[in-house]
Design a protein around this motif. Structure first.
Motif, PDB file in Angstrom:
ATOM      1  N   THR A  98       0.766  -1.175   0.137  1.00 23.73           N
ATOM      2  CA  THR A  98       0.158  -0.012   0.149  1.00 23.73           C
ATOM      3  C   THR A  98       0.981   1.125   0.112  1.00 23.73           C
ATOM      4  OG1 THR A  98       0.009   0.121   2.517  1.00 23.73           O
ATOM      5  CG2 THR A  98      -1.786  -1.305   1.189  1.00 23.73           C
ATOM      6  N   ASN A 119      -3.602   2.532   5.829  1.00 25.29           N
ATOM      7  CA  ASN A 119      -2.706   2.018   4.924  1.00 25.29           C
ATOM      8  C   ASN A 119      -1.692   1.219   5.554  1.00 25.29           C
ATOM      9  OD1 ASN A 119      -3.314   2.876   1.619  1.00 25.29           O
ATOM     10  ND2 ASN A 119      -4.039   4.443   3.031  1.00 25.29           N
ATOM     11  N   CYS A 130       3.939  -0.729   3.347  1.00 24.88           N
ATOM     12  CA  CYS A 130       3.437   0.591   3.204  1.00 24.88           C
ATOM     13  C   CYS A 130       4.594   1.446   2.764  1.00 24.88           C
ATOM     14  CB  CYS A 130       2.756   1.089   4.428  1.00 24.88           C
ATOM     15  SG  CYS A 130       1.661   2.673   3.762  1.00 24.88           S
ATOM     16  N   ASP A 302       2.116   4.375  -8.398  1.00 25.85           N
ATOM     17  CA  ASP A 302       1.674   3.121  -7.814  1.00 25.85           C
ATOM     18  C   ASP A 302       2.388   2.129  -8.787  1.00 25.85           C
ATOM     19  OD1 ASP A 302       0.335   4.529  -5.912  1.00 25.85           O
ATOM     20  OD2 ASP A 302      -1.813   3.861  -6.891  1.00 25.85           O
ATOM     21  N   VAL A 307       2.828  -1.130  -6.253  1.00 25.86           N
ATOM     22  CA  VAL A 307       1.892  -0.919  -5.297  1.00 25.86           C
ATOM     23  C   VAL A 307       0.690  -1.858  -5.734  1.00 25.86           C
ATOM     24  CG1 VAL A 307      -0.019   0.396  -4.530  1.00 25.86           C
ATOM     25  CG2 VAL A 307       2.030   1.342  -4.316  1.00 25.86           C
ATOM     26  N   HIS A 309      -2.374  -2.409  -3.767  1.00 26.91           N
ATOM     27  CA  HIS A 309      -3.542  -2.174  -3.367  1.00 26.91           C
ATOM     28  C   HIS A 309      -3.565  -0.490  -3.105  1.00 26.91           C
ATOM     29  CE1 HIS A 309      -3.734  -6.287  -2.738  1.00 26.91           C
ATOM     30  NE2 HIS A 309      -5.296  -6.351  -2.861  1.00 26.91           N
ATOM     31  N   SER A 310      -4.066   0.036  -4.195  1.00 29.29           N
ATOM     32  CA  SER A 310      -4.091   1.522  -3.930  1.00 29.29           C
ATOM     33  C   SER A 310      -5.493   2.331  -3.199  1.00 29.29           C
ATOM     34  CB  SER A 310      -3.876   2.181  -5.274  1.00 29.29           C
ATOM     35  OG  SER A 310      -3.866   3.850  -5.214  1.00 29.29           O
ATOM     36  N   ILE A 311      -5.217   2.495  -1.962  1.00 29.75           N
ATOM     37  CA  ILE A 311      -6.450   2.464  -1.092  1.00 29.75           C
ATOM     38  C   ILE A 311      -6.560   3.990  -0.918  1.00 29.75           C
ATOM     39  CG2 ILE A 311      -7.284   2.155   1.232  1.00 29.75           C
ATOM     40  CD1 ILE A 311      -5.749  -0.359   1.448  1.00 29.75           C
ATOM     41  N   GLN A 339      -7.254   0.425  -7.609  1.00 24.94           N
ATOM     42  CA  GLN A 339      -7.846   1.377  -6.594  1.00 24.94           C
ATOM     43  C   GLN A 339      -9.084   0.933  -5.934  1.00 24.94           C
ATOM     44  OE1 GLN A 339      -7.536   5.563  -7.810  1.00 24.94           O
ATOM     45  NE2 GLN A 339      -9.561   5.747  -7.269  1.00 24.94           N
TER      46      GLN A 339
END
Length: 342
Positions: A98, A119, A130, A302, A307, A309-311, A339
């Motif tokens: 993340t 995150n 992260c 990202d 990355v 999981h782009s939260i 995302q």
């Protein structure tokens, strides 16, 4: 994000959300007693004489409240990640990654605290990583002072998570401290790739004309194609190169993605990718005369970092379609992040 600049072009940010969830993501109808319109139950009164939490500690406690959990005790973000990690899933056999990507143009607020804990907390839960990434794409408002302040605040607030890497003096982000400016060269090449593929063009309309021709308004009127939309690839490449060389004034040219000016989602109406800025950058100095818009830079950053999981927070929900468009149309993208908003 340069939200003021985007507003002058008529690019929406925040405001009413466009629902982009699939049917499997939609919540079940709540019982009448727990509907959104019901009044929240009053909080129990604090015990008389009990000490009040320090302001910063209280902020961390409030921000750490998890997303609504289902009957099995897992919230929708945890279910999403676990589904991806399962056999046959998108991330099976891979590490969860993340990121927390603030812009260094000010000090953090309570909304940032929620994102930090979400995150870093999810990365910790799934034995992942992260990253701390500074979105320094707007040189006029960013300063090293804010970078250092944000780093200190991230270290402070993640104490609530008792991160293993911090127990012996390490940082919450370990060695993964990044800046968008680390990727300016790569992102510039991605823009060139889109121009060569006929999916981006240089627009010579004034900012006022760009805003007017995007349509929208109360009835979400369709947009109007720019008269410069069908420039040749060769002319677009020449003009984009001249933008970077400083041969054109600020506001005179804009690199835009070539998507659909009639799309109901305003974010897909040929959104801006690069604008001219004659401003010294806190890390790259005067090297660049063009800077990427956040919606273009976000997914690229990202992808470059790996990355998974782009939260994001909810104001980015109706930007997800554009995030996906860039990821699907840049031919040399090294990784395909996804995302989701909370």
């Amino acid at each position: 994000m340069d939200s003021g600049y985007l507003a002058r072009l008529g690019v929406p940010f925040g405001g009413p959300q466009v629902t982009l969830k699939g049917p499997e993501e939609l919540p079940a109808a709540p019982a009448a007693s727990t509907s959104a319109s019901s009044k929240a139950a009053p909080k129990p009164a604090a015990a008389k004489g009990a000490p009040k939490a320090a302001p910063k500690a209280k902020a961390a406690q409030d921000a750490s409240a998890p997303a609504a959990a289902s009957g099995d005790g897992k919230n929708f973000l945890e279910k999403w990640i676990e589904g991806d990690l399962a056999k046959g899933g998108r991330c099976h056999g891979k590490k969860v990654m993340t990121r927390f990507p603030p812009e260094p143009n000010g000090y953090l607020h309570i909304g940032h605290a929620k994102s930090i804990l979400t995150n870093f907390g999810l990365a910790q839960k799934y034995d992942g990583q992260c990253n701390l990434r500074f979105d320094d794409t707007n040189p006029e408002t960013e300063e090293t002072e804010y970078v250092e302040s944000i780093k200190d605040d991230v270290c402070w607030i993640t104490q609530a998570l008792n991160l293993e890497q911090c127990k012996n003096g390490g940082k919450p982000w370990r060695n993964s401290l990044f800046f968008a400016s680390d990727y300016f060269e790569q992102m510039h090449q991605y823009a060139v790739d889109l121009i060569k593929a006929g999916k981006a063009y240089v627009d010579s309309q004034t900012p006022e004309e760009v805003q007017k021709n995007r349509g929208g308004g109360k009835d979400n009127a369709p947009g109007v194609d720019s008269p410069f939309r069908n420039r040749s690839v060769e002319e677009n490449l020449k003009l984009f190169s001249e933008m970077q060389e400083g041969k054109h004034p600020e506001g005179s040219l804009l690199l835009r993605a070539k998507i659909d000016m009639q799309h109901p989602n305003m974010n897909l109406r040929d959104p801006p990718m690069y604008r001219i800025r004659f401003a010294s950058h806190h890390r790259t100095g005067d090297r660049w005369k063009v800077y990427p818009i956040y919606d273009f830079a976000h997914g690229n950053e990202d992808a470059i970092e790996g990355v998974s999981h782009s939260i994001c927070t909810l104001e980015f929900e109706n930007h997800r379609a554009l995030y996906d468009w860039f990821m699907e149309n840049i031919p040399t993208i090294p990784n395909r992040p996804m995302q989701k908003e909370f």
